[in-house]
Design a protein around this motif. Structure first.
Motif, PDB file in Angstrom:
ATOM      1  N   LEU A   1       5.592 -13.316  -2.143  1.00 40.08           N
ATOM      2  CA  LEU A   1       5.839 -12.209  -3.057  1.00 40.08           C
ATOM      3  C   LEU A   1       5.153 -10.944  -2.572  1.00 40.08           C
ATOM      4  O   LEU A   1       4.102 -10.994  -1.930  1.00 40.08           O
ATOM      5  CB  LEU A   1       5.323 -12.556  -4.457  1.00 40.08           C
ATOM      6  N   ILE A   2       5.764  -9.818  -2.896  1.00 41.20           N
ATOM      7  CA  ILE A   2       5.181  -8.510  -2.626  1.00 41.20           C
ATOM      8  C   ILE A   2       4.919  -7.852  -3.972  1.00 41.20           C
ATOM      9  O   ILE A   2       5.817  -7.761  -4.819  1.00 41.20           O
ATOM     10  CB  ILE A   2       6.118  -7.643  -1.776  1.00 41.20           C
ATOM     11  N   VAL A   3       3.713  -7.398  -4.187  1.00 41.07           N
ATOM     12  CA  VAL A   3       3.324  -6.790  -5.459  1.00 41.07           C
ATOM     13  C   VAL A   3       3.309  -5.274  -5.292  1.00 41.07           C
ATOM     14  O   VAL A   3       2.597  -4.741  -4.428  1.00 41.07           O
ATOM     15  CB  VAL A   3       1.944  -7.285  -5.929  1.00 41.07           C
ATOM     16  N   GLY A   4       4.104  -4.591  -6.110  1.00 42.62           N
ATOM     17  CA  GLY A   4       4.125  -3.138  -6.099  1.00 42.62           C
ATOM     18  C   GLY A   4       3.338  -2.578  -7.267  1.00 42.62           C
ATOM     19  O   GLY A   4       3.433  -3.064  -8.394  1.00 42.62           O
ATOM     20  N   LEU A   5       2.551  -1.553  -7.006  1.00 43.88           N
ATOM     21  CA  LEU A   5       1.753  -0.911  -8.046  1.00 43.88           C
ATOM     22  C   LEU A   5       2.348   0.414  -8.497  1.00 43.88           C
ATOM     23  O   LEU A   5       2.222   0.782  -9.664  1.00 43.88           O
ATOM     24  CB  LEU A   5       0.317  -0.692  -7.541  1.00 43.88           C
ATOM     25  N   GLU A   6       2.961   1.139  -7.582  1.00 45.47           N
ATOM     26  CA  GLU A   6       3.604   2.406  -7.928  1.00 45.47           C
ATOM     27  C   GLU A   6       5.046   2.115  -8.352  1.00 45.47           C
ATOM     28  O   GLU A   6       5.849   1.648  -7.549  1.00 45.47           O
ATOM     29  CB  GLU A   6       3.576   3.353  -6.741  1.00 45.47           C
ATOM     30  N   PRO A   7       5.414   2.383  -9.607  1.00 46.51           N
ATOM     31  CA  PRO A   7       6.737   1.984 -10.088  1.00 46.51           C
ATOM     32  C   PRO A   7       7.896   2.557  -9.285  1.00 46.51           C
ATOM     33  O   PRO A   7       8.887   1.870  -9.049  1.00 46.51           O
ATOM     34  CB  PRO A   7       6.749   2.504 -11.533  1.00 46.51           C
ATOM     35  N   SER A   8       7.787   3.805  -8.857  1.00 47.07           N
ATOM     36  CA  SER A   8       8.909   4.398  -8.137  1.00 47.07           C
ATOM     37  C   SER A   8       9.115   3.721  -6.792  1.00 47.07           C
ATOM     38  O   SER A   8      10.256   3.521  -6.351  1.00 47.07           O
ATOM     39  CB  SER A   8       8.687   5.896  -7.955  1.00 47.07           C
ATOM     40  N   CYS A   9       8.040   3.351  -6.117  1.00 47.83           N
ATOM     41  CA  CYS A   9       8.167   2.649  -4.842  1.00 47.83           C
ATOM     42  C   CYS A   9       8.648   1.215  -5.062  1.00 47.83           C
ATOM     43  O   CYS A   9       9.465   0.694  -4.289  1.00 47.83           O
ATOM     44  CB  CYS A   9       6.830   2.650  -4.112  1.00 47.83           C
ATOM     45  N   LEU A  43       3.012   2.514   6.662  1.00 49.83           N
ATOM     46  CA  LEU A  43       4.201   1.940   6.064  1.00 49.83           C
ATOM     47  C   LEU A  43       4.664   2.793   4.890  1.00 49.83           C
ATOM     48  O   LEU A  43       3.856   3.438   4.218  1.00 49.83           O
ATOM     49  CB  LEU A  43       3.918   0.512   5.572  1.00 49.83           C
ATOM     50  N   CYS A  44       5.973   2.777   4.642  1.00 47.34           N
ATOM     51  CA  CYS A  44       6.507   3.571   3.535  1.00 47.34           C
ATOM     52  C   CYS A  44       7.822   2.972   3.069  1.00 47.34           C
ATOM     53  O   CYS A  44       8.570   2.389   3.878  1.00 47.34           O
ATOM     54  CB  CYS A  44       6.714   5.020   3.984  1.00 47.34           C
ATOM     55  N   CYS A  45       8.095   3.099   1.789  1.00 44.68           N
ATOM     56  CA  CYS A  45       9.361   2.604   1.247  1.00 44.68           C
ATOM     57  C   CYS A  45      10.499   3.600   1.421  1.00 44.68           C
ATOM     58  O   CYS A  45      11.669   3.265   1.213  1.00 44.68           O
ATOM     59  CB  CYS A  45       9.201   2.275  -0.238  1.00 44.68           C
ATOM     60  N   GLY A  46      10.176   4.850   1.766  1.00 42.12           N
ATOM     61  CA  GLY A  46      11.201   5.868   1.952  1.00 42.12           C
ATOM     62  C   GLY A  46      11.525   6.664   0.709  1.00 42.12           C
ATOM     63  O   GLY A  46      12.450   7.485   0.706  1.00 42.12           O
ATOM     64  N   LEU A  47      10.766   6.450  -0.370  1.00 42.48           N
ATOM     65  CA  LEU A  47      11.077   7.088  -1.655  1.00 42.48           C
ATOM     66  C   LEU A  47      11.245   8.596  -1.541  1.00 42.48           C
ATOM     67  O   LEU A  47      12.222   9.165  -2.036  1.00 42.48           O
ATOM     68  CB  LEU A  47       9.974   6.766  -2.667  1.00 42.48           C
ATOM     69  N   PRO A  83       0.833  -1.209   0.000  1.00 39.78           N
ATOM     70  CA  PRO A  83       0.000   0.000   0.000  1.00 39.78           C
ATOM     71  C   PRO A  83       0.870   1.263   0.000  1.00 39.78           C
ATOM     72  O   PRO A  83       0.963   1.971   1.018  1.00 39.78           O
ATOM     73  CB  PRO A  83      -0.795  -0.142   1.298  1.00 39.78           C
ATOM     74  N   ASP A  84       1.501   1.530  -1.123  1.00 38.47           N
ATOM     75  CA  ASP A  84       2.345   2.721  -1.174  1.00 38.47           C
ATOM     76  C   ASP A  84       1.504   3.969  -0.912  1.00 38.47           C
ATOM     77  O   ASP A  84       0.285   3.976  -1.083  1.00 38.47           O
ATOM     78  CB  ASP A  84       3.032   2.812  -2.544  1.00 38.47           C
ATOM     79  N   THR A  85       2.157   5.025  -0.487  1.00 35.21           N
ATOM     80  CA  THR A  85       1.473   6.263  -0.103  1.00 35.21           C
ATOM     81  C   THR A  85       0.558   6.769  -1.206  1.00 35.21           C
ATOM     82  O   THR A  85      -0.565   7.230  -0.936  1.00 35.21           O
ATOM     83  CB  THR A  85       2.509   7.342   0.246  1.00 35.21           C
ATOM     84  N   PHE A  86       1.000   6.706  -2.455  1.00 43.04           N
ATOM     85  CA  PHE A  86       0.253   7.325  -3.553  1.00 43.04           C
ATOM     86  C   PHE A  86      -0.983   6.505  -3.913  1.00 43.04           C
ATOM     87  O   PHE A  86      -2.066   7.055  -4.118  1.00 43.04           O
ATOM     88  CB  PHE A  86       1.181   7.486  -4.756  1.00 43.04           C
ATOM     89  N   THR A  87      -0.824   5.184  -3.970  1.00 39.79           N
ATOM     90  CA  THR A  87      -1.989   4.331  -4.221  1.00 39.79           C
ATOM     91  C   THR A  87      -2.930   4.352  -3.032  1.00 39.79           C
ATOM     92  O   THR A  87      -4.154   4.466  -3.187  1.00 39.79           O
ATOM     93  CB  THR A  87      -1.527   2.891  -4.503  1.00 39.79           C
ATOM     94  N   ASN A  88      -2.375   4.265  -1.842  1.00 36.10           N
ATOM     95  CA  ASN A  88      -3.182   4.147  -0.641  1.00 36.10           C
ATOM     96  C   ASN A  88      -4.005   5.400  -0.376  1.00 36.10           C
ATOM     97  O   ASN A  88      -5.219   5.318  -0.109  1.00 36.10           O
ATOM     98  CB  ASN A  88      -2.264   3.849   0.550  1.00 36.10           C
ATOM     99  N   ARG A  89      -3.394   6.572  -0.474  1.00 35.09           N
ATOM    100  CA  ARG A  89      -4.053   7.787  -0.002  1.00 35.09           C
ATOM    101  C   ARG A  89      -4.628   8.656  -1.122  1.00 35.09           C
ATOM    102  O   ARG A  89      -5.476   9.510  -0.854  1.00 35.09           O
ATOM    103  CB  ARG A  89      -3.071   8.622   0.832  1.00 35.09           C
ATOM    104  N   PHE A  90      -4.163   8.447  -2.366  1.00 38.82           N
ATOM    105  CA  PHE A  90      -4.641   9.312  -3.453  1.00 38.82           C
ATOM    106  C   PHE A  90      -5.413   8.553  -4.525  1.00 38.82           C
ATOM    107  O   PHE A  90      -6.438   9.032  -4.992  1.00 38.82           O
ATOM    108  CB  PHE A  90      -3.447  10.049  -4.088  1.00 38.82           C
ATOM    109  N   HIS A  91      -4.927   7.385  -4.920  1.00 36.51           N
ATOM    110  CA  HIS A  91      -5.586   6.623  -5.989  1.00 36.51           C
ATOM    111  C   HIS A  91      -5.874   5.192  -5.533  1.00 36.51           C
ATOM    112  O   HIS A  91      -5.394   4.232  -6.126  1.00 36.51           O
ATOM    113  CB  HIS A  91      -4.708   6.599  -7.236  1.00 36.51           C
ATOM    114  N   PRO A  92      -6.687   5.007  -4.500  1.00 35.30           N
ATOM    115  CA  PRO A  92      -6.962   3.644  -4.015  1.00 35.30           C
ATOM    116  C   PRO A  92      -7.726   2.797  -5.014  1.00 35.30           C
ATOM    117  O   PRO A  92      -7.701   1.556  -4.918  1.00 35.30           O
ATOM    118  CB  PRO A  92      -7.783   3.881  -2.742  1.00 35.30           C
ATOM    119  N   ASP A  93      -8.394   3.433  -5.991  1.00 30.91           N
ATOM    120  CA  ASP A  93      -9.094   2.665  -7.006  1.00 30.91           C
ATOM    121  C   ASP A  93      -8.138   1.786  -7.800  1.00 30.91           C
ATOM    122  O   ASP A  93      -8.523   0.719  -8.296  1.00 30.91           O
ATOM    123  CB  ASP A  93      -9.882   3.585  -7.937  1.00 30.91           C
TER     124      ASP A  93
END
Length: 981
Positions: free
Chosen positions: A814-822, A779-783, A746-756
């Motif tokens: 496995l961990i699936v990332g949706l935001e490429p930068s994270c 949680l955060c990746c630190g990007l 649940p990266d910050t951008f997907t989680n808080r701005f674009h949860p759809d």
């Protein structure tokens, strides 16, 4: 002029002021500019007095006049990719690229064009393509080399097999001497010569002296010049011979800014050949491949290149062009034979003729006939990446230019290669990591980089001894020290080995005709600096070696010094437009500024180490010049994958910012953007999202908020009404799949701005048979802390996150990332920042994109998709391009009927915090206007705009006139028909 005489004049301030007053252009004498231009792609370094960027060629002539009055040297510069040191000097440097890059005129019927010196070769050929014409010579640096630089070096490239050197493709030159004499020149018959002589002006004086020079040395020139296709060393005195038309333009081509300055050129053009085929032929060794060159030349190829498997292996280790290697035939060395013609029948006939002459056929295991242009392009990328890709190969000694383009008669090439390899053995440059050998074999030209020791006195002495021996070897073969890159400083001192004394004497006489005071690029070709002076490294180089580093720099042996010295100067980062799937360097593409290219920034970081007595950047991490050069770095990571030596400027920038702002206040934008994950968490816990949205949705309050935050006036993303984690807590796991459990990050951008986007991903993964889980908590990746250089905090955040994921990681999940930068942080930055930490390594190996999960980890995945296809244009996130790639994305979209067109658009321009930081808005929008926004405007209303990156979607939403970008998860969710539908 000797090496010791090259000194910066005392009164540079007055010189600068005079240039500012007289020249229509940009005059830069600051330390940052001088550092960025202190070297080219060679082993040499000389800090320029200053740099002039004229807006017109006439303004360039004005700059020379000022320098003449002040008695200071002048040197011209194009792409700055010279490998012999001809583009570095203690002089006023004139950079023609930014403004003097016009295609002045085209005569289609005569197949000629007039160009200015700063025009880039690929740009020129793009403009000529509408006429079915192109400029013939095509060096490997064609995306960024300029016509002026090509004229200065007498460049060639692979296509010289068909079209010859630059000297063979020039009609006339518009030149100016140091004393201000300006004239057009070219072939000069007796009638034209008489007319010029009759005028009695300075031009006539030059022509008379040239005629006398020719007559005095004609027999020496005929006897002393090797008769080979690739004689580039020395001045082209043979162009003055009667049998060659007393061609003054031909004489001046290849003079490396030591005689005149080229202001315009009338060039010959050739038809574009519409039909092509590439034949790859395998051999046991590279010298055996060379033995077959004379036979293949008879079939008339347009290019005939040789390369050994070591080059391919080196590029494989570097992660370059790996897709092309599957198309090679059997062998340890290869000839690349390119055929081109007007018809397919003519191409096929030429291929058949060549194979017949070699007693081979298409079915031979040592032969691959590649008619697919896309495959041929990939293999040419392998070949063209050579000089950069072989510089820093993992597990190998570093290699350097110095003997990288010798040339011999093609029918003696095999023997020459055998003797050259013996010389490597004698000097200790062979072994398991022996230099790769490749080049323009059809014309006897050999490229190589050699593991010289340029760090110690003994190593430099060995380097010099080798060059002297190699010069003697190539001369005995009737060859040339340089077959493409010119003499400069690397070979100027060695010309007396290749040429008889009388010819060397003639070089000096020619120099005196055009430049009697020795002010044009002094120390090169005539009265040359020693080959072991002014080395960029050398025994006298003592750089500061920072030890308190955050990143590990595994590609540079853990050393920031090695990282800063990684750039070899080939200038691929200086492409003027995004092309061929390349991202780097977006800020250079829109500014045209050397210091805003990856190469320019690398040069400043190198100079920041302050390893030279004449260093211009002496305040280390606190340097404002380095800070300013890095300011427009978008941290796109494009260079990490696109640069032939994998310079990772985003990482270097983060490291620099961390030290630059240590123990002092940062720009406000760093706090606002860097701490966004924590700010978002606070807003979420306090349920203030709606209030923040209402405030930032009002123009006046939004502007006030950005101003208070030290940000640009940009549209502020809106918080979602409900976060992805909140949705998940209510919904939970509804489907237990048979494939196991994956963790959706649940990266910050997907989680808080674009949860759809996250909800769509859950639907797709569950449909594919996976059990999905989403962790709770902040949680955060630190990007954002990484990109703003707040690395101490980033480390703490990353370690906390990894500890929360430990159980899942150790279970192999496995961990699936949706935001490429994270996702890229997990796949790359985490290990670079935390070292080979066991959990960090697991995180890197077990993090996947959604497409990778479906394509690589879901065997037998065959979704039930809607009928028909949907068209989409794809804006690849730059971090995905650099770290994860799009192989799996292409496959998955094909599986579900998405007809995807990948844009050559580079970075979207927003690049996380970059587009919000003060002073960046113009560059940010200009990046988007390069290709992305025009492509969206041209797309049909039903065409989907695929943009996995939150930054990309934010940029599109603000600038694309109501169009919106969508994530791959959303497109897949739309296409897949689940059992519930």
């Amino acid at each position: 002029m000797t090496a010791q005489a090259a000194e910066t004049p005392a009164d540079t301030a007055t010189l600068r002021d005079r240039l500012v007053a007289a020249v229509d252009g940009e005059v830069r004498f600051d330390a940052g500019t001088r550092a960025a231009y202190s070297t080219d792609a060679s082993n040499y370094r000389q800090v320029p007095i200053g740099v002039v960027v004229p807006r017109t060629v006439d303004a360039g002539a004005d700059a020379i006049a000022v320098c003449r009055d002040a008695g200071v040297p002048v040197v011209s510069r194009g792409g700055g990719t010279s490998l012999a040191g001809q583009c570095t000097n203690v002089a006023v440097m004139i950079d023609w690229v930014k403004y003097c890059n016009a295609l002045v005129s085209v005569d289609v019927e005569a197949r000629t064009a007039v160009v200015e010196p700063g025009i880039v070769l690929d740009d020129l050929n793009r403009r000529l393509a509408v006429h079915g014409l192109e400029y013939g010579p095509r060096p490997a640096t064609h995306p960024n080399c300029t016509l002026g630089g090509m004229i200065g070096n007498n460049s060639c490239g692979a296509t010289a097999q068909r079209t010859g050197k630059v000297a063979d493709n020039i009609r006339r030159l518009d030149v100016i001497t140091y004393d201000g004499t300006r004239f057009w020149c070219g072939p000069t018959d007796d009638e034209a010569y008489a007319a010029i002589e009759h005028r009695g002006d300075p031009v006539s004086a030059i022509y008379r002296r040239l005629r006398r020079l020719r007559d005095e040395y004609a027999d020496d020139i005929r006897a002393g010049y090797p008769d080979i296709p690739r004689r580039v060393s020395g001045y082209n005195l043979d162009s003055l011979l009667p049998e060659n038309g007393f061609d003054v333009a031909g004489l001046l081509v290849g003079s490396e800014s030591t005689l005149v300055t080229v202001l315009r050129a009338e060039i010959d053009l050739v038809p574009v050949l519409p039909e092509e085929a590439l034949v790859m032929i395998g051999y046991d060794t590279v010298d055996l491949a060379a033995d077959d060159v004379p036979t293949i030349v008879r079939s008339g190829p347009v290019a005939l290149e040789g390369l050994d498997r070591r080059l391919i292996h080196d590029e494989y280790l570097e992660g370059l062009n790996s897709d092309a290697l599957d198309d090679l035939p059997e062998g340890n060395a290869f000839l690349m034979v390119q055929y081109g013609a007007r018809t397919r029948a003519d191409v096929d006939d030429a291929v058949r003729c060549a194979l017949d002459d070699l007693s081979l056929d298409r079915d031979d295991a040592r032969v691959a006939v590649l008619d697919d242009p896309s495959i041929a392009v990939e293999l040419w990328r392998v070949r063209e990446a050579g000089l950069g890709a072989t510089a820093h190969v993992p597990g190998h000694r570093e290699t350097w230019e110095g003997w990288e383009d010798s040339a011999v008669p093609p029918d003696r090439l095999g023997d020459y290669l055998r003797d050259l390899q013996s010389l490597y053995v004698r000097f200790g440059y062979a072994g398991e990591t022996a230099p790769s050998l490749y080049g323009h074999f059809g014309q006897g030209c050999v490229h190589t980089r050699i593991p010289f020791d340029l760090f110690s006195a003994d190593g430099v002495r060995h380097f010099r001894e080798f060059l002297v021996e190699a010069a003697g070897l190539v001369t005995r073969y009737g060859g040339s020290l340089s077959g493409e890159h010119g003499d400069g400083q690397a070979r100027g001192e060695l010309l007396s080995i290749m040429f008889p004394d009388r010819v060397v004497e003639a070089f000096g006489a020619l120099k005196h005709i055009f430049d009697p005071e020795g002010r044009m690029n002094p120390g090169k070709i005539v009265d040359p600096n020693p080959v072991d002076s002014f080395l960029r490294l050398g025994a006298q180089w003592y750089p500061k070696r920072p030890s308190d580093l955050h990143f590990g720099y595994p590609g540079g042996d853990g050393s920031f010094v090695s990282a800063a010295n990684r750039c070899v100067g080939v200038g691929k980062c200086r492409q003027t437009v995004p092309s061929s799937g390349s991202v780097m360097c977006p800020s250079y593409q829109v500014t045209g500024e050397e210091e805003h290219s990856t190469r320019g920034r690398s040069r400043l970081l190198f100079e920041m180490l302050d390893g030279h007595s004449d260093g211009v950047i002496t305040d280390g991490w606190r340097s404002t010049e380095v800070r300013d050069a890095l300011d427009l770095c978008l941290s796109c990571k494009g260079c990490k994958s696109d640069c032939p030596v994998n310079v990772d400027m985003a990482t270097y920038k983060a490291e620099f910012l961390s030290h630059h702002y240590a123990h002092r206040l940062r720009p406000r934008a760093h706090y606002v953007m860097g701490w966004l994950p924590l700010t978002g968490a606070v807003i979420g816990r306090a349920r203030l999202g709606a209030l923040v949205n209402a405030a930032t949705g009002r123009e006046t309050l939004a502007r006030l908020a950005t101003r208070l935050g030290g940000l640009e006036d940009r549209s502020i993303p809106r918080f979602a009404r409900r976060t992805l984690q909140q949705w998940w807590r209510r919904r939970g796991t509804e489907a237990r799949g048979s494939r196991g459990t994956v963790l959706l990050w649940p990266d910050t951008f997907t989680n808080r701005f674009h949860p759809d986007v996250g909800r769509a991903a859950v639907r797709v993964m569950e449909d594919a048979g996976w059990t999905v889980d989403i962790p709770g908590g902040d949680l955060c990746c630190g990007l954002t802390w990484i990109s703003t250089g707040q690395l101490g905090i980033a480390e703490v955040v990353l370690r906390r996150t990894i500890s929360r994921l430990a159980t899942h990681l150790r279970s192999g999940g496995l961990i699936v990332g949706l935001e490429p930068s994270c996702t890229a942080v997990f796949r790359s930055d985490a290990v670079d920042l935390l070292g080979e930490d066991e959990l960090a390594v697991r995180l890197r190996e077990q993090t996947v994109t959604l497409a990778e999960l479906l394509h690589d980890h879901t065997p037998g995945w065959a979704p039930n998709v809607q009928a028909g296809t949907v068209e989409a244009i794809v804006q690849t996130h730059c971090h995905q391009h650099a770290v994860m790639g799009v192989r799996a994305d292409r496959a998955v979209m094909s599986d579900v009927g998405i007809d995807a067109t990948y844009l050559d658009s580079g970075c979207c321009g927003l690049a996380g915090n970059f587009g919000f930081e003060p002073g960046h808005k113009g560059v940010s929008i200009a990046c988007a206007e390069q290709a992305l926004l025009p492509a969206i405007r041209d797309a049909g209303a039903s065409t989907q705009v695929l943009a996995d990156g939150f930054s990309c979607r934010t940029q599109i939403a603000e600038l694309a006139d109501g169009r919106e970008g969508r994530h791959l998860a959303q497109l897949l969710a739309d296409r897949i028909v689940s059992g519930d539908d």
